[in-house]
Design an enzyme around this catalytic site. Structure first.
Site, PDB file in Angstrom:
ATOM      1  N   GLN A  26       1.990   5.056  -5.293  1.00 31.81           N
ATOM      2  CA  GLN A  26       1.727   5.855  -4.092  1.00 31.81           C
ATOM      3  C   GLN A  26       0.660   5.220  -3.208  1.00 31.81           C
ATOM      4  O   GLN A  26       0.701   5.345  -1.994  1.00 31.81           O
ATOM      5  CB  GLN A  26       1.302   7.275  -4.472  1.00 31.81           C
ATOM      6  CG  GLN A  26       2.371   8.097  -5.158  1.00 31.81           C
ATOM      7  CD  GLN A  26       2.235   8.069  -6.669  1.00 31.81           C
ATOM      8  OE1 GLN A  26       1.830   7.063  -7.248  1.00 31.81           O
ATOM      9  NE2 GLN A  26       2.575   9.162  -7.323  1.00 31.81           N
TER      10      GLN A  26
ATOM     11  N   ASP B 165      -5.036  17.839  -7.676  1.00 34.85           N
ATOM     12  CA  ASP B 165      -3.856  18.684  -7.837  1.00 34.85           C
ATOM     13  C   ASP B 165      -4.218  20.038  -8.438  1.00 34.85           C
ATOM     14  O   ASP B 165      -3.486  21.008  -8.245  1.00 34.85           O
ATOM     15  CB  ASP B 165      -2.823  17.982  -8.717  1.00 34.85           C
ATOM     16  CG  ASP B 165      -2.101  16.883  -7.959  1.00 34.85           C
ATOM     17  OD1 ASP B 165      -1.018  17.156  -7.438  1.00 34.85           O
ATOM     18  OD2 ASP B 165      -2.639  15.755  -7.863  1.00 34.85           O
TER      19      ASP B 165
ATOM     20  N   ASN C 116      -6.015  15.029 -11.239  1.00 32.75           N
ATOM     21  CA  ASN C 116      -5.506  14.241 -10.120  1.00 32.75           C
ATOM     22  C   ASN C 116      -4.636  13.130 -10.702  1.00 32.75           C
ATOM     23  O   ASN C 116      -4.473  13.009 -11.911  1.00 32.75           O
ATOM     24  CB  ASN C 116      -6.663  13.678  -9.286  1.00 32.75           C
ATOM     25  CG  ASN C 116      -6.203  13.134  -7.943  1.00 32.75           C
ATOM     26  OD1 ASN C 116      -5.466  13.803  -7.218  1.00 32.75           O
ATOM     27  ND2 ASN C 116      -6.589  11.924  -7.614  1.00 32.75           N
TER      28      ASN C 116
END
EC number: 5.3.1.23
Length: 349
Positions: free
Chosen positions: A199, A240, A250
């Site tokens: 990502q 998250d 996370n």
């Protein structure tokens, strides 16, 4: 390549469908796909076409509202019953990101006072739009708050993509970089690639280049050397899920960076909206950690890079303990010091 210096947006509501930036195609292709059913939404969340806790929540909210438009019922009780089933279905798509459940619960709660099925359908759409608009404002405020912690010329390291395409706009951890570019402030960003789905390499670098930010890509195992050699001033990451004591889940690899920040004596910041906090959990030990398909590790770009039959451990997230976190940057301010006490103050109001 020429970039437009605009902050990209990943989720759009179009009355009959959702238009979604397919993040699995980036950075080679910028493709928007149309989602017409709840199954389309579930598949898009599960396969990471949309990712990032706030963007997942926004997409799920629109998905639930979209599905409800097709209910051919006259009874409000039957409508609510079907809505709850669809809510549970969408909630199963990603178990760790708390914004998903938060957004779905908020939509269900929004129709409590509805007097008819048509009113409920309209209310769901309006609530989903409101969630998206609020998130954009929240992200901008997080960015403004984070900028107070940085100085012109800072070198900042980040991981994964807690950016504009992971939220309504601006992002959380990337928000200060987008805003710095708009304000004429110079920040240099070092983006960790973020194995196994990359990502950071695919999304963060693409997004920051769109916005005119100075960004440099590194592999995950270059972090310690980069901190030392490039004079990294701070590390900032998204989240998250954050528990009542400040423990933070996370993207996998975040915990590594927190340990390095402590070793090198630089601040480690978490940027997240209040909707990412789950104060029903006392600590990170209670956070469910999603394990994903082994092929994300054994394959790269669809090509096998590991031997057949090798065992694979592929957790999508790790948990950074609160004692390694310098501050949590929210839309309501910066929480630091005794994180449990600071979080309690925010949520008791």
């Amino acid at each position: 390549m020429t970039y437009t210096k605009t902050v990209p947006q990943s989720v759009q509501w179009n009355e009959t469908h959702i238009k979604l930036l397919d993040q699995t195609k980036l950075p080679l292709e910028t493709v928007f796909i149309d989602l017409f059913s709840i199954e389309d939404v579930w598949e898009s969340i599960t396969t990471l076409k949309v990712r990032g806790a706030p963007a997942i929540g926004i997409t799920a909210a629109f998905g639930l509202a979209l599905s409800a438009q097709g209910y051919e019922v006259t009874s409000l009780d039957e409508f609510k019953e079907r809505l709850l089933k669809d809510k549970e279905y969408l909630a199963s798509s990603r178990p760790t990101a708390v914004n998903l459940i938060w957004a779905l619960n908020r939509l269900v709660a929004s129709i409590e006072a509805s007097k008819s099925v048509n009113e409920a359908k309209t209310t769901l759409v309006h609530e989903a739009i409101r969630i998206q608009a609020e998130d954009e404002g929240v992200c901008r405020q997080i960015g403004e708050n984070a900028l107070t912690l940085f100085k012109d010329g800072f070198n900042v390291l980040t991981i994964c993509n807690a950016g504009s395409i992971a939220t309504a706009r601006y992002g959380t951890a990337l928000a200060p970089f987008h805003l710095a570019a708009q304000h004429g402030m110079n920040l240099s960003v070092y983006a960790s690639e973020t194995r196994p789905v990359l990502q950071g390499a695919r999304l963060t670098t693409w997004e920051l280049l769109q916005s005119g930010v100075d960004v440099t890509l590194i592999t995950d195992n270059m972090a310690a050397h980069t901190i030392l050699e490039k004079g990294i001033d701070a590390i900032i990451v998204g989240a998250d899920r954050i528990t009542a004591n400040g423990d933070t889940a996370n993207k996998i690899g975040t915990f590594n960076l927190a340990v390095l920040a402590k070793t090198f004596g630089i601040p480690f910041y978490v940027a997240a909206p209040l909707s990412t906090f789950d104060v029903t959990l006392e600590s990170g030990k209670e956070i469910p950690i999603e394990e994903r398909n082994p092929e994300e590790v054994t394959h790269l770009g669809g090509v096998r890079v590991a031997p057949e039959g090798v065992k694979v451990y592929n957790p999508a997230f790790d948990v950074t303990p609160n004692e390694l976190i310098t501050a949590i940057i929210t839309e309501k301010g910066i929480l630091q010091g005794d994180l449990r006490a600071e979080i309690h103050k925010v949520f008791e109001k």
